[in-house]
Enzyme design. Sequence first.
Site, PDB file in Angstrom:
ATOM      1  N   LYS A 216      -0.589   4.920   4.394  1.00  0.00           N
ATOM      2  CA  LYS A 216      -1.453   4.083   5.192  1.00  0.00           C
ATOM      3  C   LYS A 216      -1.027   3.795   6.448  1.00  0.00           C
ATOM      4  O   LYS A 216       0.245   3.426   6.447  1.00  0.00           O
ATOM      5  CB  LYS A 216      -1.857   2.865   4.413  1.00  0.00           C
ATOM      6  CG  LYS A 216      -2.772   1.695   5.068  1.00  0.00           C
ATOM      7  CD  LYS A 216      -2.894   0.499   4.141  1.00  0.00           C
ATOM      8  CE  LYS A 216      -3.800  -0.459   4.890  1.00  0.00           C
ATOM      9  NZ  LYS A 216      -5.426   0.204   4.998  1.00  0.00           N
TER      10      LYS A 216
ATOM     11  N   HIS B 121       0.952  -1.153  -0.120  1.00  0.00           N
ATOM     12  CA  HIS B 121       0.114  -0.065  -0.183  1.00  0.00           C
ATOM     13  C   HIS B 121       0.812   1.198   0.155  1.00  0.00           C
ATOM     14  O   HIS B 121       1.976   1.103   0.342  1.00  0.00           O
ATOM     15  CB  HIS B 121      -0.858  -0.052   1.302  1.00  0.00           C
ATOM     16  CG  HIS B 121      -2.096  -0.832   1.103  1.00  0.00           C
ATOM     17  ND1 HIS B 121      -2.084  -2.188   1.416  1.00  0.00           N
ATOM     18  CD2 HIS B 121      -3.413  -0.552   0.824  1.00  0.00           C
ATOM     19  CE1 HIS B 121      -3.345  -2.583   1.263  1.00  0.00           C
ATOM     20  NE2 HIS B 121      -4.202  -1.935   0.675  1.00  0.00           N
TER      21      HIS B 121
END
Length: 254
Positions: free
Chosen positions: A147, A143
Site C-alpha cells: 500500500k 495494511h
Amino acid sequence: MVKVILNGCSGKMGSVISNLAETKFPNVEIVAGIDNNTKAQRPYPIFAKPEDCNVSYDVLLDFSRADALKSLVEFSKKTKKPLILCSTGYTAEDLKFIEESSKEIPLFRSANMSIGINLVNNLLKKVAPVLYENFDIELVERHHNQKVDAPSGTALLLAHTIQDSLKEETKLLYGREGIAKREKNEICVNTVRGGGIIGDHEVIFAGDGEVIEINHKAISRDVFAIGALKACEYMADKTKAGKYSMDDVLQLNF
C-alpha cells in the site's frame, strides 16, 4: 442489466470485482476494463485509456490509483454517465476537483466500500461526542506492505468523522516521536505496513479506568468488491449531478 466499465481491472481488486460480478451479481455485467496491463485474462475487452473505450455502459467504476482521477472525470463528463471512485490517496487539490466535478456529473466517492466500515463510521458520529470529555482518542490502521498511501483513506475518514462530530476543536497527528506530553485535543493516527494485511482499523477511546476499542478487520477483499458492485447498482440510474456515498447506498443515518 447494469453495464459497468472497470478502471483498474487488471489489479487485485479488479480481479475480485470481475469474479464476483460474474458469480454473485446477476444484474451487473462488466462490459469493459481500463488498465495499463491490457493483456490480463478477462471476459471483456481491456483498453489502455478511458478515451479509447467505445463500449456502451451505465457506470464507470474506479478501483485503481488517485492519479487516474482527471482522465476518468473527463470521460464521465463526455459520456454523461455516473462515476464511482473507490481509490484512495487523493490530495487536497484532488478533493477540491472532485467537489467541483460533482456539480456536473453524478459522482460517488467512498474511502472504503465495506459495509462494516461504513457502519463503524456512522457509529462514531454518536459515540465520539459522548466519550470525548473523559477519553483520549487514538487510531491505528494496518495494511499490506504494497500500500503506497499513508495514513489510509479509511483512517482519515474515521478521524475526520470524529472531528466533525465534536464541538471542541481538535488536531490530527500522524504518528508520534520525540518527547512531549499528549495534549487533550490530539487525535493521533498511527500507521502499520507489513505482510499481506488486507485492512485493519482500530479506534481507541482510552479513559483512566477503562478502554473502549472499536475494531474492523477485513479478512477478504470480497467485502470491498461487494460494496462497489452494490454502489454500481445504486448509481446506474442516477442522472442528477451531485455527491453520493455508501451512506446513500446503505441508507445509513443514525
